[in-house]
Write a protein that holds these residues in place. Structure first.
Motif, PDB file in Angstrom:
ATOM      1  N   ALA A 186       0.813  -1.038  -0.033  1.00 53.19           N
ATOM      2  CA  ALA A 186       0.100  -0.158   0.219  1.00 53.19           C
ATOM      3  C   ALA A 186       0.929   1.319  -0.098  1.00 53.19           C
ATOM      4  CB  ALA A 186      -0.932  -0.127   1.188  1.00 53.19           C
ATOM      5  N   GLU A 187       0.416   2.226  -0.692  1.00 55.67           N
ATOM      6  CA  GLU A 187       1.176   3.644  -0.589  1.00 55.67           C
ATOM      7  C   GLU A 187       0.312   4.329   0.465  1.00 55.67           C
ATOM      8  OE1 GLU A 187       1.803   7.594  -0.817  1.00 55.67           O
ATOM      9  OE2 GLU A 187       0.091   6.909  -1.434  1.00 55.67           O
ATOM     10  N   LEU A 188       1.067   4.703   1.437  1.00 54.54           N
ATOM     11  CA  LEU A 188       0.431   5.606   2.532  1.00 54.54           C
ATOM     12  C   LEU A 188       1.286   6.734   2.819  1.00 54.54           C
ATOM     13  CD1 LEU A 188       0.134   2.622   5.229  1.00 54.54           C
ATOM     14  CD2 LEU A 188      -1.657   3.665   3.806  1.00 54.54           C
TER      15      LEU A 188
ATOM     16  N   GLY B  79       2.919   9.049   0.925  1.00 54.23           N
ATOM     17  CA  GLY B  79       3.859   8.969   0.046  1.00 54.23           C
ATOM     18  C   GLY B  79       5.104   7.989   0.419  1.00 54.23           C
ATOM     19  N   LEU B  80       4.937   7.107   0.937  1.00 51.59           N
ATOM     20  CA  LEU B  80       5.742   5.795   1.333  1.00 51.59           C
ATOM     21  C   LEU B  80       5.250   4.469   0.782  1.00 51.59           C
ATOM     22  CD1 LEU B  80       7.143   6.291   4.697  1.00 51.59           C
ATOM     23  CD2 LEU B  80       8.287   7.056   2.692  1.00 51.59           C
ATOM     24  N   ARG B  81       5.790   3.707   0.535  1.00 52.34           N
ATOM     25  CA  ARG B  81       5.554   2.382  -0.379  1.00 52.34           C
ATOM     26  C   ARG B  81       5.779   1.377   1.098  1.00 52.34           C
ATOM     27  NH1 ARG B  81      10.092   2.211  -4.674  1.00 52.34           N
ATOM     28  NH2 ARG B  81      10.776   3.176  -2.794  1.00 52.34           N
ATOM     29  N   PHE B  82       4.455   0.741   1.340  1.00 50.34           N
ATOM     30  CA  PHE B  82       4.555   0.003   2.678  1.00 50.34           C
ATOM     31  C   PHE B  82       4.368  -1.534   2.042  1.00 50.34           C
ATOM     32  CE2 PHE B  82       3.967   3.493   4.925  1.00 50.34           C
ATOM     33  CZ  PHE B  82       4.265   3.248   6.263  1.00 50.34           C
ATOM     34  N   GLY B  83       4.999  -2.336   2.641  1.00 48.86           N
ATOM     35  CA  GLY B  83       4.678  -3.693   2.483  1.00 48.86           C
ATOM     36  C   GLY B  83       4.228  -4.478   3.718  1.00 48.86           C
TER      37      GLY B  83
END
Length: 175
Positions: A76-78, A80-84
């Motif tokens: 998910a993008e939260l 402005g950061l790309r989370f996994g």
């Protein structure tokens, strides 16, 4: 954006319910991330009903019903950061290198499985991927406390990453 990070709830095996403190944080979070080992679908139903946004994966203790509803890896993008999100990352030794190789496109990886809180940064070509394990809010195992994490993310910056210790259950219970 306010985040609530949890994993390894193991309900109702390790506790009968989520701690009240944690339940109170769900409504204040813009996103709840659960890194697997729910064990029962009722916990997933509860978080889906209460969370503004829920990002979750299944863990090794989650049966077919949960595996049908949840992925093994979530992204998910939260703020402005790309989370996994993934449940297992393997042994602690070499974790940063392994995860950076497996998830080169992420800024933050949330994981569980060990019940051991973790906060480190993997050196990557883009700077570094943050690895976070919130521990467990219901089953401390060999840790001194049951735990969960909160964090804030805005404009591509993760900040205020906080590990929260939960008080022991009363009467004296498993914690």
């Amino acid at each position: 954006m306010r985040l609530l990070l949890i994993s390894d709830t193991h309900l109702p095996k390790r506790a009968k319910a989520l701690p009240e403190e944690l339940l109170g944080r769900i409504a204040r979070a813009d996103a709840v991330i659960h890194a697997g080992d729910w064990v029962d679908a009722a916990t997933l139903d509860l978080l889906e009903a209460r969370a503004a946004r829920l990002i979750g994966v299944y863990g090794n203790n989650d049966g077919p019903a949960l595996r049908r509803r949840l992925p093994e890896v979530a992204r998910a993008e939260l703020g402005g950061l790309r989370f996994g999100v993934v449940h297992e990352t393997g042994p602690a030794q070499g974790r940063e290198r392994r995860c950076a190789g497996r998830f080169p496109d992420l800024d933050v990886l949330v994981f569980g499985h060990s019940h051991i809180p973790w906060d480190s940064t993997a050196a990557t070509a883009g700077g570094g991927m943050r690895l976070l394990n919130p521990g467990s809010p219901t089953d401390r195992r060999r840790q001194p406390y049951c735990t969960y994490m909160t964090a804030e993310v805005a404009d591509g910056t993760l900040s205020e990453v906080t590990l929260h210790r939960l008080p022991p259950r009363h009467p004296a219970g498993r914690r």
